[in-house]
Design a protein around this motif. Structure first.
Motif, PDB file in Angstrom:
ATOM      1  N   VAL A 244      -0.075  27.100 -11.415  1.00 25.94           N
ATOM      2  CA  VAL A 244       1.063  26.240 -11.063  1.00 25.94           C
ATOM      3  C   VAL A 244       0.579  24.920 -10.486  1.00 25.94           C
ATOM      4  O   VAL A 244       1.377  24.082 -10.093  1.00 25.94           O
ATOM      5  CB  VAL A 244       1.976  26.927 -10.022  1.00 25.94           C
ATOM      6  CG1 VAL A 244       2.578  28.185 -10.588  1.00 25.94           C
ATOM      7  CG2 VAL A 244       1.201  27.223  -8.732  1.00 25.94           C
ATOM      8  N   ALA A 245      -0.731  24.725 -10.450  1.00 16.00           N
ATOM      9  CA  ALA A 245      -1.256  23.524  -9.792  1.00 16.00           C
ATOM     10  C   ALA A 245      -0.782  22.256 -10.467  1.00 16.00           C
ATOM     11  O   ALA A 245      -0.550  21.243  -9.803  1.00 16.00           O
ATOM     12  CB  ALA A 245      -2.780  23.564  -9.780  1.00 16.00           C
ATOM     13  N   PHE A 246      -0.659  22.306 -11.816  1.00 17.45           N
ATOM     14  CA  PHE A 246      -0.283  21.064 -12.476  1.00 17.45           C
ATOM     15  C   PHE A 246       1.201  20.743 -12.302  1.00 17.45           C
ATOM     16  O   PHE A 246       1.702  19.770 -12.832  1.00 17.45           O
ATOM     17  CB  PHE A 246      -0.674  21.078 -13.959  1.00 17.45           C
ATOM     18  CG  PHE A 246      -0.029  22.175 -14.768  1.00 17.45           C
ATOM     19  CD1 PHE A 246       1.228  22.001 -15.311  1.00 17.45           C
ATOM     20  CD2 PHE A 246      -0.706  23.353 -14.977  1.00 17.45           C
ATOM     21  CE1 PHE A 246       1.804  23.018 -16.056  1.00 17.45           C
ATOM     22  CE2 PHE A 246      -0.129  24.365 -15.730  1.00 17.45           C
ATOM     23  CZ  PHE A 246       1.132  24.205 -16.268  1.00 17.45           C
ATOM     24  N   THR A 247       1.944  21.600 -11.572  1.00 17.61           N
ATOM     25  CA  THR A 247       3.351  21.282 -11.270  1.00 17.61           C
ATOM     26  C   THR A 247       3.487  20.668  -9.890  1.00 17.61           C
ATOM     27  O   THR A 247       4.590  20.525  -9.376  1.00 17.61           O
ATOM     28  CB  THR A 247       4.224  22.549 -11.337  1.00 17.61           C
ATOM     29  OG1 THR A 247       3.837  23.447 -10.296  1.00 17.61           O
ATOM     30  CG2 THR A 247       4.115  23.233 -12.684  1.00 17.61           C
ATOM     31  N   LEU A 248       2.346  20.302  -9.276  1.00 20.29           N
ATOM     32  CA  LEU A 248       2.394  19.720  -7.934  1.00 20.29           C
ATOM     33  C   LEU A 248       3.308  18.506  -7.879  1.00 20.29           C
ATOM     34  O   LEU A 248       4.083  18.335  -6.946  1.00 20.29           O
ATOM     35  CB  LEU A 248       0.989  19.319  -7.475  1.00 20.29           C
ATOM     36  CG  LEU A 248       0.033  20.453  -7.090  1.00 20.29           C
ATOM     37  CD1 LEU A 248      -1.316  19.871  -6.721  1.00 20.29           C
ATOM     38  CD2 LEU A 248       0.598  21.239  -5.938  1.00 20.29           C
ATOM     39  N   THR A 249       3.194  17.641  -8.867  1.00 20.08           N
ATOM     40  CA  THR A 249       3.987  16.422  -8.830  1.00 20.08           C
ATOM     41  C   THR A 249       5.473  16.728  -8.925  1.00 20.08           C
ATOM     42  O   THR A 249       6.289  16.141  -8.224  1.00 20.08           O
ATOM     43  CB  THR A 249       3.579  15.478  -9.975  1.00 20.08           C
ATOM     44  OG1 THR A 249       2.190  15.214  -9.859  1.00 20.08           O
ATOM     45  CG2 THR A 249       4.343  14.178  -9.894  1.00 20.08           C
TER      46      THR A 249
ATOM     47  N   LYS B 130       0.867  -1.182   0.000  1.00 17.50           N
ATOM     48  CA  LYS B 130       0.000   0.000   0.000  1.00 17.50           C
ATOM     49  C   LYS B 130       0.898   1.225   0.000  1.00 17.50           C
ATOM     50  O   LYS B 130       1.750   1.371   0.884  1.00 17.50           O
ATOM     51  CB  LYS B 130      -0.924   0.026   1.219  1.00 17.50           C
ATOM     52  CG  LYS B 130      -1.937   1.178   1.192  1.00 17.50           C
ATOM     53  CD  LYS B 130      -2.826   1.140   2.421  1.00 17.50           C
ATOM     54  CE  LYS B 130      -3.939   2.173   2.353  1.00 17.50           C
ATOM     55  NZ  LYS B 130      -4.920   1.902   1.305  1.00 17.50           N
ATOM     56  N   ILE B 131       0.723   2.084  -0.990  1.00 22.50           N
ATOM     57  CA  ILE B 131       1.502   3.311  -1.113  1.00 22.50           C
ATOM     58  C   ILE B 131       0.587   4.491  -0.820  1.00 22.50           C
ATOM     59  O   ILE B 131      -0.520   4.577  -1.356  1.00 22.50           O
ATOM     60  CB  ILE B 131       2.095   3.457  -2.525  1.00 22.50           C
ATOM     61  CG1 ILE B 131       2.916   2.220  -2.907  1.00 22.50           C
ATOM     62  CG2 ILE B 131       2.956   4.713  -2.623  1.00 22.50           C
ATOM     63  CD1 ILE B 131       3.351   2.206  -4.368  1.00 22.50           C
ATOM     64  N   GLN B 132       1.051   5.409   0.020  1.00 23.09           N
ATOM     65  CA  GLN B 132       0.286   6.607   0.346  1.00 23.09           C
ATOM     66  C   GLN B 132       1.158   7.846   0.116  1.00 23.09           C
ATOM     67  O   GLN B 132       2.315   7.881   0.538  1.00 23.09           O
ATOM     68  CB  GLN B 132      -0.176   6.577   1.810  1.00 23.09           C
ATOM     69  CG  GLN B 132      -1.157   5.457   2.121  1.00 23.09           C
ATOM     70  CD  GLN B 132      -1.504   5.409   3.594  1.00 23.09           C
ATOM     71  OE1 GLN B 132      -0.793   4.799   4.389  1.00 23.09           O
ATOM     72  NE2 GLN B 132      -2.594   6.059   3.960  1.00 23.09           N
ATOM     73  N   VAL B 133       0.590   8.838  -0.536  1.00 26.00           N
ATOM     74  CA  VAL B 133       1.305  10.074  -0.822  1.00 26.00           C
ATOM     75  C   VAL B 133       0.466  11.245  -0.331  1.00 26.00           C
ATOM     76  O   VAL B 133      -0.731  11.327  -0.616  1.00 26.00           O
ATOM     77  CB  VAL B 133       1.588  10.233  -2.335  1.00 26.00           C
ATOM     78  CG1 VAL B 133       2.399  11.498  -2.591  1.00 26.00           C
ATOM     79  CG2 VAL B 133       2.318   9.014  -2.881  1.00 26.00           C
ATOM     80  N   ASP B 134       1.106  12.146   0.417  1.00 23.23           N
ATOM     81  CA  ASP B 134       0.436  13.351   0.906  1.00 23.23           C
ATOM     82  C   ASP B 134       1.292  14.566   0.554  1.00 23.23           C
ATOM     83  O   ASP B 134       2.515  14.515   0.646  1.00 23.23           O
ATOM     84  CB  ASP B 134       0.264  13.318   2.431  1.00 23.23           C
ATOM     85  CG  ASP B 134      -0.596  12.162   2.888  1.00 23.23           C
ATOM     86  OD1 ASP B 134      -1.683  11.992   2.332  1.00 23.23           O
ATOM     87  OD2 ASP B 134      -0.168  11.429   3.798  1.00 23.23           O
ATOM     88  N   ALA B 135       0.645  15.626   0.176  1.00 25.28           N
ATOM     89  CA  ALA B 135       1.326  16.904  -0.021  1.00 25.28           C
ATOM     90  C   ALA B 135       0.373  18.026   0.357  1.00 25.28           C
ATOM     91  O   ALA B 135      -0.834  17.937   0.114  1.00 25.28           O
ATOM     92  CB  ALA B 135       1.779  17.064  -1.468  1.00 25.28           C
TER      93      ALA B 135
ATOM     94  N   ASN C 108      -5.070  26.663   0.183  1.00 27.78           N
ATOM     95  CA  ASN C 108      -4.972  25.368   0.850  1.00 27.78           C
ATOM     96  C   ASN C 108      -5.200  24.280  -0.182  1.00 27.78           C
ATOM     97  O   ASN C 108      -6.334  23.938  -0.502  1.00 27.78           O
ATOM     98  CB  ASN C 108      -6.004  25.278   1.976  1.00 27.78           C
ATOM     99  CG  ASN C 108      -5.913  23.965   2.741  1.00 27.78           C
ATOM    100  OD1 ASN C 108      -4.977  23.182   2.569  1.00 27.78           O
ATOM    101  ND2 ASN C 108      -6.901  23.723   3.586  1.00 27.78           N
ATOM    102  N   VAL C 109      -4.106  23.744  -0.724  1.00 30.44           N
ATOM    103  CA  VAL C 109      -4.195  22.690  -1.724  1.00 30.44           C
ATOM    104  C   VAL C 109      -3.563  21.433  -1.150  1.00 30.44           C
ATOM    105  O   VAL C 109      -2.412  21.461  -0.708  1.00 30.44           O
ATOM    106  CB  VAL C 109      -3.475  23.086  -3.032  1.00 30.44           C
ATOM    107  CG1 VAL C 109      -3.564  21.954  -4.051  1.00 30.44           C
ATOM    108  CG2 VAL C 109      -4.074  24.358  -3.601  1.00 30.44           C
ATOM    109  N   GLN C 110      -4.305  20.333  -1.143  1.00 31.25           N
ATOM    110  CA  GLN C 110      -3.791  19.088  -0.588  1.00 31.25           C
ATOM    111  C   GLN C 110      -3.914  17.945  -1.588  1.00 31.25           C
ATOM    112  O   GLN C 110      -4.901  17.832  -2.309  1.00 31.25           O
ATOM    113  CB  GLN C 110      -4.545  18.709   0.694  1.00 31.25           C
ATOM    114  CG  GLN C 110      -4.328  19.675   1.845  1.00 31.25           C
ATOM    115  CD  GLN C 110      -4.807  19.121   3.166  1.00 31.25           C
ATOM    116  OE1 GLN C 110      -4.396  18.039   3.589  1.00 31.25           O
ATOM    117  NE2 GLN C 110      -5.680  19.855   3.835  1.00 31.25           N
TER     118      GLN C 110
END
Length: 308
Positions: free
Chosen positions: A292-297, A208-213, A220-222
């Protein structure tokens, strides 16, 4: 809630209700931010006894859920707060150093250290597999996650002395990058359970892989996502099994990260545009093409050091 339900509009909350609400806020704090939430909760409660009770309940579960890693008192490494190493509420096994650390959950520090007792450790036969996987895994984590830590625990069959019976191990990886001054925190957590079948000479692998940012500069972007994966490999010598298991974990995690990257690169043309609306005052469209949201990764990768 109506008066018939026992809580009128002017009714004061009981201490138990306040504690329950405080626990919820603390437990749901973004990765690496529970101390900031705790500061606000404490100020709002203005009741030290209620706050301390809420913190004592929330912090241990938060630390385990987020696989928080703490430096050992003798600086021999880091210990991961996980149910796999939990001996009791405040004592956790570090299988790599064969030590038990006493943890202050609220302060997120290790206060004491002692050698693990024989009954707290796996047999020499099981330790061969555990140690071999731990060594290979450490190489991978060191390359992929500069801020990452890992551990391998025996989950079943720890008293088996020789081949002929099934046993289980768990691989835990925790990588976090805290950058509150840049309004950004992130974490990568993965847990892989390994079931060794002697009869079938097979190792079943489930992960199980979990990613949080969390990005919170003027907003407030999560990102909060997880995925389950599974695979298998032949049961071989400890060294060969370790290489095979680590390669599978590396492949699965790299593949998942690549899929995340692809998804976020497409957000500007899909999800975000579905949210397009006129702003109430300026009556102008939000410039999604410049967001810039699509640069989150990409930012998450830089923060966690993934792929470096």
């Amino acid at each position: 809630m109506s008066d018939e339900d026992g809580a009128g509009a002017g009714e004061q909350l009981s201490d138990d209700q306040k504690q329950e609400i405080a626990v919820w806020f603390l437990s749901n704090a973004p990765a690496g931010e529970i101390h900031y939430v705790a500061k606000d909760v404490r100020a709002l409660l203005r009741d030290e006894a209620v706050y301390e009770a809420a913190a004592a309940e929330a912090y241990p579960e938060y630390n385990k859920a987020h696989l928080v890693s703490l430096e050992l008192p003798d600086r021999s490494g880091d210990i991961i707060i996980t149910t796999y190493g939990e001996l009791d509420k405040n004592n956790y096994l570090d299988p790599r150093t064969a030590q038990v650390a006493t943890v202050d959950h609220v302060k997120q520090t290790c206060t004491k250290l002692r050698p693990a007792a024989d009954e707290e450790l796996p047999s020499a036969y099981i330790e061969e597999f555990r140690n071999a996987i731990d060594m290979e895994l450490s190489k991978y984590v060191g390359e992929a996650y500069p801020k990452g830590v890992c551990a391998v625990y025996c989950t079943s069959g720890k008293d088996i002395e020789e081949p002929g019976a099934d046993f289980g191990l768990a691989v835990v990886i925790s990588a976090a990058r805290r950058s509150p001054q840049n309004f950004c925190n992130g974490s990568w957590r993965s847990v892989w359970t390994l079931e060794f079948s002697y009869a079938f000479q097979l190792v079943e692998i489930k992960g199980k892989i979990q990613v949080d940012a969390h990005y919170f500069e003027e907003g407030n972007v999560q990102l909060d996502t997880d995925i389950d994966r599974k695979d298998s490999t032949l049961l071989q010598t400890p060294e060969d099994t370790a290489v095979s298991v680590t390669n599978i974990i590396r492949h699965q995690e790299t593949e998942y990260f690549s899929s995340l990257e692809e998804s976020y690169l497409n957000l500007s043309d899909a999800t975000f545009k579905d949210l397009r609306r006129k702003l109430p005052v300026t009556r102008t469209l939000f410039p999604w093409h410049n967001t810039v949201a699509f640069t989150l990764t990409r930012d998450l990768a830089n923060e966690l050091g993934i792929g470096k």
